[in-house]
Design a protein around this motif. Structure first.
Motif, mmCIF file in Angstrom:
data_model
loop_
_atom_site.group_PDB
_atom_site.id
_atom_site.type_symbol
_atom_site.label_atom_id
_atom_site.label_comp_id
_atom_site.label_asym_id
_atom_site.label_seq_id
_atom_site.Cartn_x
_atom_site.Cartn_y
_atom_site.Cartn_z
ATOM 1 N N ILE A 239 9.507 33.549 43.937
ATOM 2 C CA ILE A 239 9.872 33.892 46.120
ATOM 3 C C ILE A 239 8.623 32.995 46.352
ATOM 4 C CG2 ILE A 239 9.284 35.737 46.821
ATOM 5 C CD1 ILE A 239 8.959 37.768 43.895
ATOM 6 N N ASN A 240 9.772 33.289 47.570
ATOM 7 C CA ASN A 240 8.919 32.022 48.994
ATOM 8 C C ASN A 240 8.201 33.316 49.275
ATOM 9 O OD1 ASN A 240 8.408 31.093 50.926
ATOM 10 N ND2 ASN A 240 10.116 29.659 51.287
ATOM 11 N N ILE A 241 6.807 32.812 49.026
ATOM 12 C CA ILE A 241 5.750 33.800 49.689
ATOM 13 C C ILE A 241 6.257 33.436 51.353
ATOM 14 C CG2 ILE A 241 3.945 33.788 50.217
ATOM 15 C CD1 ILE A 241 3.871 35.317 47.422
ATOM 16 N N ALA A 242 6.067 32.617 52.201
ATOM 17 C CA ALA A 242 6.917 32.995 53.311
ATOM 18 C C ALA A 242 7.844 33.838 54.029
ATOM 19 C CB ALA A 242 7.183 31.011 53.839
ATOM 20 N N GLU A 243 8.588 33.676 53.288
ATOM 21 C CA GLU A 243 9.957 34.070 53.034
ATOM 22 C C GLU A 243 9.518 35.789 52.719
ATOM 23 O OE1 GLU A 243 14.284 35.036 51.497
ATOM 24 O OE2 GLU A 243 12.880 33.640 51.121
ATOM 25 N N ALA A 244 8.967 36.560 51.969
ATOM 26 C CA ALA A 244 8.540 37.641 51.911
ATOM 27 C C ALA A 244 7.701 38.232 52.922
ATOM 28 C CB ALA A 244 7.597 37.662 50.242
ATOM 29 N N LEU A 245 6.607 37.305 53.739
ATOM 30 C CA LEU A 245 6.057 37.773 54.266
ATOM 31 C C LEU A 245 6.530 38.258 56.056
ATOM 32 C CD1 LEU A 245 2.703 37.733 54.341
ATOM 33 C CD2 LEU A 245 2.428 35.457 55.853
ATOM 34 N N VAL A 246 8.029 37.035 56.134
ATOM 35 C CA VAL A 246 7.973 37.425 56.978
ATOM 36 C C VAL A 246 9.305 38.538 57.309
ATOM 37 C CG1 VAL A 246 10.282 36.641 58.862
ATOM 38 C CG2 VAL A 246 8.308 34.598 58.047
ATOM 39 N N SER A 247 10.061 38.718 55.899
ATOM 40 C CA SER A 247 11.008 39.584 56.262
ATOM 41 C C SER A 247 10.528 41.228 55.764
ATOM 42 C CB SER A 247 10.897 39.933 54.375
ATOM 43 O OG SER A 247 10.534 39.743 53.010
ATOM 44 N N LYS A 248 8.911 41.291 55.691
ATOM 45 C CA LYS A 248 8.418 42.276 55.666
ATOM 46 C C LYS A 248 7.650 42.942 57.200
ATOM 47 C CE LYS A 248 7.038 42.965 51.044
ATOM 48 N NZ LYS A 248 7.343 44.515 50.929
ATOM 49 N N GLY A 249 7.973 42.034 58.369
ATOM 50 C CA GLY A 249 7.834 42.034 59.936
ATOM 51 C C GLY A 249 6.274 41.508 59.609
ATOM 52 N N LEU A 250 5.290 40.653 58.773
ATOM 53 C CA LEU A 250 3.926 40.204 58.626
ATOM 54 C C LEU A 250 4.091 38.716 58.876
ATOM 55 C CD1 LEU A 250 2.880 42.012 55.472
ATOM 56 C CD2 LEU A 250 2.733 42.874 57.899
ATOM 57 N N ALA A 251 4.498 38.169 59.581
ATOM 58 C CA ALA A 251 4.869 36.703 60.395
ATOM 59 C C ALA A 251 5.988 36.696 61.426
ATOM 60 C CB ALA A 251 4.508 36.713 59.706
ATOM 61 N N THR A 252 6.365 35.616 62.213
ATOM 62 C CA THR A 252 7.355 35.301 62.931
ATOM 63 C C THR A 252 7.485 33.699 62.549
ATOM 64 O OG1 THR A 252 5.900 34.551 64.593
ATOM 65 C CG2 THR A 252 7.208 36.555 64.736
ATOM 66 N N VAL A 253 9.152 33.326 62.956
ATOM 67 C CA VAL A 253 8.800 31.965 62.363
ATOM 68 C C VAL A 253 9.227 31.652 63.150
ATOM 69 C CG1 VAL A 253 11.260 30.480 61.387
ATOM 70 C CG2 VAL A 253 10.913 33.017 60.688
ATOM 71 N N ILE A 254 8.532 30.251 63.861
ATOM 72 C CA ILE A 254 8.160 29.033 64.771
ATOM 73 C C ILE A 254 9.555 28.700 64.744
ATOM 74 C CG2 ILE A 254 7.089 27.068 65.326
ATOM 75 C CD1 ILE A 254 4.801 27.741 63.139
ATOM 76 N N ARG A 255 9.598 28.719 66.340
ATOM 77 C CA ARG A 255 10.803 28.022 66.804
ATOM 78 C C ARG A 255 10.724 26.685 66.860
ATOM 79 N NH1 ARG A 255 12.090 32.599 64.976
ATOM 80 N NH2 ARG A 255 14.215 33.249 65.362
ATOM 81 N N TYR A 256 11.527 25.149 66.308
ATOM 82 C CA TYR A 256 11.264 24.188 66.567
ATOM 83 C C TYR A 256 12.185 23.759 67.688
ATOM 84 C CZ TYR A 256 8.436 24.391 62.567
ATOM 85 O OH TYR A 256 7.625 24.833 61.597
ATOM 86 N N ARG A 257 11.592 21.984 68.556
ATOM 87 C CA ARG A 257 13.484 21.175 68.982
ATOM 88 C C ARG A 257 13.888 20.792 67.607
ATOM 89 N NH1 ARG A 257 8.971 18.218 70.233
ATOM 90 N NH2 ARG A 257 9.708 17.063 68.977
ATOM 91 N N GLN A 258 14.896 20.389 68.505
ATOM 92 C CA GLN A 258 16.480 20.627 67.219
ATOM 93 C C GLN A 258 16.030 18.849 66.464
ATOM 94 O OE1 GLN A 258 18.770 22.099 66.614
ATOM 95 N NE2 GLN A 258 18.945 21.292 64.891
#
Length: 909
Positions: free
Chosen positions: A447-466
């Motif tokens: 299990i990817n911990i960051a993905e689990a955290l994001v899927s529960k709405g407990l973190a957001t994903v950073i947007r990057y330049r392309q």
């Protein structure tokens, strides 16, 4: 009709040169584009028009910018002729002869399928199928033209193609150049493959396709990728980006005018996003793998065949530095393989996006979770300006995020894959400085911990330049998890009220701690989470049921003290203090534990026992030779376990016992067997009596030293008087204070309320005072406690119980102040107790017992002790108490109140 012709020639003509090429495109039933072989770039190409025949024109769209222009439809049999040639020739090798070239540069000739003129004559095949006719006015005066005439007659006889009955209107396409609602159109296809022909390639990742069977002419952008493009500016020639032409040729050579299937996946700004499927492969993945394209975040999520395949193809090109990646440097290029991927044990969770792990080497390393951002305060916060922000409790969902990670990870082994190293950044007006950060994908049990955290709405994903490659290797999964969390209204994306954590911090708050102590004592074992480890035996605990933070000291042990920063100097820690702290951190930090609270100290810190998974931490520290047993453990149920652990550690002579020398048995036995009360009265000078009937004394033997020190200190201060207001007091500082008599005395700062109200303790006399900072100054080093320790020592009367009723206690204190304050007495230590030793005190002249006198006057009660050596003196005290009771003195004026009212009045029998 489109026509192509070559003029007739009289006489003998020189033989025509046979040329070869590959058919790139069929323009109509009588025109093709032939290209050469690519050599270091896109190959040359030329248009060849078929001589002597004509075929129907294809439909044309009205030119943009000409309002009067109209779309031109297909001519009958024009599209079947084009299709006949397309299916026969596209991508095949042909040879051709150019018979005639117009002044405008148009070339006409004969085209044969294959490498020489013995192959199939394309013009003849078209005529034979009734898809083209001989140009009018051409006489059959040579074998080629005679053959065309013969084939045309046969086609007419067989009523083939254009020679069949009817107008041929059924061969005219109903072309649709625009779609009113592209999104609805895409949705209606339900992502099922649609048959199509690629009519034009704009660049490597954008094509024009003819959707069958309904003849929609649409522009399709390949989902998830972008190729280099051709920049078009007004009145300027088209400028290709690096590898734009090569990427376009790569797609053209594989897809142009091929039969394909397209999965229409989404719609973006009227552009249709899709994936083109060809029997030979998926062009999207091929472009990436060959380094002709890069992944784009905004559309990769709609790619139905798995974004991970696209990232893997891109990674393949990056690793080999193909084409657009020729100058690519991987974010972790400077790391060894063992530093890029490793297994480590999680020791601590830092807020909600970072962890501290223990490597196999024993070193600790901070790892930040790649590409995610923890919860943060948004916009105008309602945070109380006078209260310090506590991110863990005050930022919505930060506590939930931290707890999710803590419960999942603490003490567990995880797989760490380093994605990138974020270099250190300096501070700006709005952003604080950051040290270098190792960002990685952390997984446990797949299990990817960051993905689990994001899927529960407990973190957001950073947007990057392309073009920013410093991101998670599973970035697309993170984006997909965030999309699900938003859709389901989880955590940060919920429309419900945010959770509020009202956590009271009673660390160091003596008043609150006193109120809370009985509750914790009655609770027995309470659940807690260790939030911080100050030292081996001092911790900060979060009590979830009580929602409060407390400072907790381990009972029964004497742990090495750590280094301390004191005013003007750094006090070194005792040996093995760091090892003890490290041991406690590894064992209990951020773990769920159970605590038994026994008491509290003057500073509002609770004292007791801490258990983790059945292990007593006090015993564990002693067992590992990182602490010694303290005498206060004698009455605890864990005393035997502590002694056994200490004895085992002592025998190994490690750490705190490394310099231990065994005491001869003869000397130990009398102490252990002693049943007689030891009396060793020494002369002392009583300087202060406290409101709870404790008292401070000076040792008469060192009195002369104190007088000399005070005399020298006052001379020093007199010759170099301190600048008023230059001293900034801090709690715990040693200083000098000007008493009411105008003289300077040594003191310690107890509490700083403000510059006008500083609570101080006179360390040589035991009295306390509240002064303005202007009456305080720095203690000269020559008169510090290293030169002469603090002379006031605190004691408590043995064998008596002080009344808790304020008036009764005041009577007892007044009597003692009257009798012994500022007088010389004789003092004997009877036994040790929490806080300070318990003693008996005698008047210097009469040798009568001061405590016994208080009992005789009915001002205090007797504290009964069971030790054999004290039984004689206790009996004497109890007899005096009975006498006072009979005489109904003071406490006993209303008789023996203890049977009914002891608890109410604060006494215990």
């Amino acid at each position: 009709m489109a026509s192509a012709a070559a003029p007739g020639h009289g006489g003998s003509a020189p033989p025509l040169t046979v040329q070869r090429g590959i058919v790139k495109m069929v323009l109509s039933g009588c025109a093709i584009i032939v290209r050469g072989q690519p050599r270091g770039g896109p190959p040359p190409e030329r248009q060849i028009n078929l001589s002597n025949i004509r075929a129907g024109n294809l439909a044309r769209r009205a030119a943009a910018g000409q309002p009067d222009a109209k779309d031109t439809p297909d001519e009958p049999w024009g599209f079947p002729a084009r299709e006949f040639l397309r299916k026969k020739l596209i991508g095949k090798e042909v040879c051709f002869t150019v018979e005639y070239k117009t002044p405008q540069g148009r070339e006409y000739g004969m085209v044969y399928l294959g490498k020489d003129t013995s192959g199939e004559n394309i013009a003849e095949s078209l005529v034979a199928e009734g898809l083209a006719s001989r140009r009018e006015g051409i006489r059959a005066n040579n074998p080629e033209q005679s053959r065309l005439a013969e084939l045309e007659e046969q086609a007419k006889s067989a009523k083939k193609g254009m020679w069949s009955e009817g107008t041929g209107s059924h061969t005219i396409r109903d072309l649709k150049y625009t779609i009113e609602n592209p999104r609805h159109f895409v949705d209606s296809m339900h992502q099922k493959p649609v048959n199509a022909i690629i009519e034009h390639v704009r660049d490597g990742s954008v094509v024009r396709a003819l959707l069958l069977p309904d003849y929609y002419l649409v522009t399709v952008m390949l989902s998830g990728i972008k190729c280099p493009t051709f920049k078009r500016e007004a009145d300027a020639p088209e400028v290709p980006e690096p590898f734009a032409a090569e990427a376009k040729f790569f797609t053209e050579s594989r897809l142009l005018q091929r039969d394909v299937q397209i999965v229409l996946e989404s719609c973006h700004n009227q552009n249709i996003l899709g994936t083109i499927l060809h029997p030979n492969g998926n062009i999207t993945e091929l472009l990436l793998k060959e380094g002709f394209a890069r992944c784009v975040d905004w559309s990769i999520a709609v790619y139905t065949r798995g974004a991970d395949k696209l990232r893997a193809a891109e990674r393949f090109a990056k690793e080999r530095k193909l084409r657009i990646w020729r100058d690519y440097v991987a974010p972790t290029a400077n790391l060894d393989q063992k530093d890029k991927q490793f297994v480590a044990k999680v020791m601590q969770v830092l807020n909600a996006d970072a962890i501290v792990v223990k490597l196999n080497s024993g070193d600790h390393k901070t790892i930040h979770l790649s590409s995610i951002r923890p919860p943060r305060l948004e916009g105008d916060s309602t945070q109380d300006k006078n209260r310090k922000l506590r991110p863990l409790y005050d930022i919505p969902y930060m506590f939930e995020a931290r707890e999710f990670l803590r419960k999942k990870l603490i003490g567990k082994k995880v797989n760490v894959t380093v994605d990138y190293i974020r270099p250190a950044s300096s501070a700006t007006e709005t952003v604080p400085a950051f040290s270098e950060r190792t960002c990685a994908t952390v997984s446990i049990g797949g299990i990817n911990i960051a993905e689990a955290l994001v899927s529960k709405g407990l973190a957001t994903v950073i947007r990057y330049r392309q073009d920013d490659d410093q991101r998670s290797s599973h970035y697309d999964e993170l984006l997909a998890a965030e999309a699900r969390a938003i859709k389901n209204g989880k955590g940060l994306h919920s429309k419900k009220e945010v959770p509020i954590h009202r956590v009271a911090d009673i660390s160091g708050d003596t008043q609150k701690a006193k109120q809370f102590l009985p509750f914790l004592q009655r609770a027995g074992r309470s659940e807690a989470v260790v939030e911080y480890v100050f030292s081996g035996s001092r911790l900060k605990l979060f009590m979830p049921k009580e929602t409060c933070l407390i400072t907790f000291l381990l009972a029964g042990i004497e742990c090495p003290r750590g280094a301390r920063n004191l005013p003007g100097l750094v006090q070194e820690g005792e040996p093995f203090s760091e090892e003890a702290t490290h041991f406690t951190k590894e064992l209990v930090l951020q773990r769920e534990v159970e605590v038994e609270v026994e008491s509290m100290d003057k500073a509002g810190n609770f004292i007791g026992w801490l258990h983790i998974e059945g292990l007593n931490l006090s015993v564990a520290l002693v067992e590992h030779a990182l602490s010694k047993v303290h005498f206060t453990a004698e009455r605890s149920p864990y005393y035997k376990a502590l002694l056994a652990a200490e004895e085992a550690a002592r025998q190994k002579k490690e750490k705190v016992w490394s310099h231990y020398e065994e005491t001869p048995v003869e000397e130990v036995v009398p102490v252990l067997e002693e049943k007689e009360r030891a009396t060793n009265y020494k002369p002392v000078f009583v300087t202060e009596i406290t409101d709870d009937l404790h008292f401070y004394v000076q040792d008469v033997e060192t009195g002369a030293q104190l007088e000399k020190l005070m005399e020298n200190m006052r001379a020093e201060v007199g010759s170099h008087p301190p600048v008023e207001g230059s001293y900034a007091p801090r709690r715990g500082d040693f200083c000098i204070a000007k008493f009411v008599d105008g003289e300077w005395y040594r003191a310690r700062v107890e509490k700083v309320e403000s510059a006008a109200k500083v609570h101080i303790f006179y360390i040589d006399y035991g009295n306390k005072e509240t002064l303005p900072a202007t009456r305080l100054a720095t203690l000269p080093p020559a008169f510090s406690t290293r030169v002469l320790p603090a002379q006031a020592t605190e004691y408590k009367f043995a064998f008596i119980q002080v009344p808790q009723d304020d008036d009764a206690r005041a009577d007892a204190v007044d009597s003692v102040v009257r009798d012994i304050q500022n007088t010389q007495c004789l003092l004997n230590v009877e036994h040790l107790g929490p806080g300070c030793p318990h003693v008996t005190l005698q008047f210097a002249d009469s040798k009568s017992d001061v405590g016994l006198g208080l009992v005789k006057e009915g001002l205090v009660m007797v504290e009964v002790r069971k030790e054999k050596q004290f039984q004689k003196v206790i009996t004497e005290y109890l007899n005096a108490q009975e006498t006072a009771k009979s005489a109904r003195l003071n406490l006993w004026r209303y008789g023996d109140f203890r049977a009914d009212d002891a608890d109410e009045f604060g006494y215990s029998r």
